[in-house]
Scaffold this active site. Sequence first.
Site, mmCIF file in Angstrom:
data_model
loop_
_atom_site.group_PDB
_atom_site.id
_atom_site.type_symbol
_atom_site.label_atom_id
_atom_site.label_comp_id
_atom_site.label_asym_id
_atom_site.label_seq_id
_atom_site.Cartn_x
_atom_site.Cartn_y
_atom_site.Cartn_z
ATOM 1 C CG ASP A 10 -18.688 -27.380 62.166
ATOM 2 O OD1 ASP A 10 -17.565 -27.818 61.864
ATOM 3 O OD2 ASP A 10 -19.597 -27.248 61.326
ATOM 4 C CB SER A 11 -16.360 -24.325 59.906
ATOM 5 O OG SER A 11 -16.978 -25.487 59.381
ATOM 6 C CE1 TYR A 42 -13.412 -22.004 60.821
ATOM 7 C CE2 TYR A 42 -13.241 -23.983 62.173
ATOM 8 C CZ TYR A 42 -13.482 -22.621 62.069
ATOM 9 O OH TYR A 42 -13.773 -21.905 63.196
ATOM 10 N N GLY A 43 -12.415 -26.124 55.582
ATOM 11 C CA GLY A 43 -11.742 -27.192 54.816
ATOM 12 C C GLY A 43 -10.665 -26.733 53.849
ATOM 13 C CB CYS A 73 -15.096 -28.715 63.042
ATOM 14 S SG CYS A 73 -14.372 -28.264 61.460
ATOM 15 C CG ASN A 74 -14.220 -34.485 60.936
ATOM 16 O OD1 ASN A 74 -15.378 -34.080 60.911
ATOM 17 N ND2 ASN A 74 -13.906 -35.697 61.307
ATOM 18 C CB THR A 75 -11.139 -28.834 58.992
ATOM 19 O OG1 THR A 75 -11.875 -29.515 57.972
ATOM 20 C CG2 THR A 75 -9.950 -28.149 58.369
ATOM 21 C CD GLU A 155 -22.347 -25.832 53.781
ATOM 22 O OE1 GLU A 155 -22.255 -24.737 53.216
ATOM 23 O OE2 GLU A 155 -21.827 -26.104 54.885
ATOM 24 C CB CYS A 187 -15.974 -34.212 56.402
ATOM 25 S SG CYS A 187 -16.753 -32.626 56.043
ATOM 26 C CB THR A 188 -19.274 -32.024 60.304
ATOM 27 O OG1 THR A 188 -18.881 -31.055 59.327
ATOM 28 C CG2 THR A 188 -18.438 -31.887 61.546
ATOM 29 C CG HIS A 189 -20.930 -30.801 55.646
ATOM 30 N ND1 HIS A 189 -20.264 -30.227 56.702
ATOM 31 C CD2 HIS A 189 -21.623 -29.791 55.051
ATOM 32 C CE1 HIS A 189 -20.537 -28.924 56.741
ATOM 33 N NE2 HIS A 189 -21.367 -28.642 55.753
HETATM 34 N N1 DGL Z 1 -16.870 -28.924 59.447
HETATM 35 C C1 DGL Z 1 -15.870 -29.198 58.424
HETATM 36 C C2 DGL Z 1 -15.189 -30.528 58.745
HETATM 37 O O1 DGL Z 1 -15.716 -31.368 59.448
HETATM 38 C C3 DGL Z 1 -16.482 -29.236 57.046
HETATM 39 C C4 DGL Z 1 -16.959 -27.895 56.568
HETATM 40 C C5 DGL Z 1 -15.843 -26.899 56.377
HETATM 41 O O2 DGL Z 1 -14.990 -27.082 55.468
HETATM 42 O O3 DGL Z 1 -15.804 -25.941 57.152
HETATM 43 O O4 DGL Z 1 -14.099 -30.750 58.299
#
Ligand code: DGL
Length: 281
Positions: A10-11, A42-43, A73-75, A155, A187-189
Amino acid sequence: MNDAPLGVFDSGVGGLTVARAILDQLPNEAVLYVGDTAHSPYGPKPLADVRAYALAVMDDLVAQGVKLLVIACNTASAAVFRDARERFTHGAGIPVVEVVLPAVRAAARATRNNRIGVIGTVGTVNSRAYVDAFVANPAIEVVQAACPRFVEFVEAGITSGPELFAVAEEYLAPLKAEGVDTVLLGCTHYPLLSGAIRRVMGPGVRLVSSAEETANDVYQELVEHDLLRTATTRPRHVFEATGESATPFLALARRFLGPEVPDVDLVQTGAIPIQALRRNR
Ligand code: DGL
């Protein structure tokens, strides 16, 4: 090969929600996790940059001998899944699992009125990866909303309070206006904000996240390719962060993976290995 680790990335820490679901479903598997904290988040970044970062991390995981890749990671999934499958699955025989399609399947199963809200980062929403993935279900109407500040809140450890609720009301207003009965947390968060999102959307709305469904895809791939770990020794998990410092990763890892996160052991190199996670379940 069977005893090689699963490569999960993931990012940053967000993919640990997916790693957690994998460890729950596959407790005998070893995980090699990379948080690309050098390039996080990454977003907000252009998808072409995210694609380059993600491919570099996956090249590194493959060089370290993983048997399967998980884009947690979704992005990154939105940016790179097709390329990754071409490069690693077709090119090197390594299955790649991502988070978009599993979540879409789960949301399609959950909805009753065929109106689904999808929330994610700016990159994910702009990529329209979810909208494209729902095309196979023409009866389903998708309403997207980018929620960029949600990552910041998580975060910072903020999962409730007037500021978050006000921001959530604003972001989720288009979903409420369209009467969605299901919200896909793209999104993971966002699973960490389930309480706030449910409060704004109302108790009747279902929230769907990709973690469990993605772990199920990992399970199915391992079984299908006869790749389940056969060793009976306790699996050793390794966590790495890229960049100069693992501090941001360390500070958040426990919140994402749970109180079982052990002490950490840093090595001051470009990629920073963080000591094994031991879960006493
Ligand atoms: N992990 C990213 C996602 O799932 C969220 C955090 C980021 O922007 O890197 O899209």
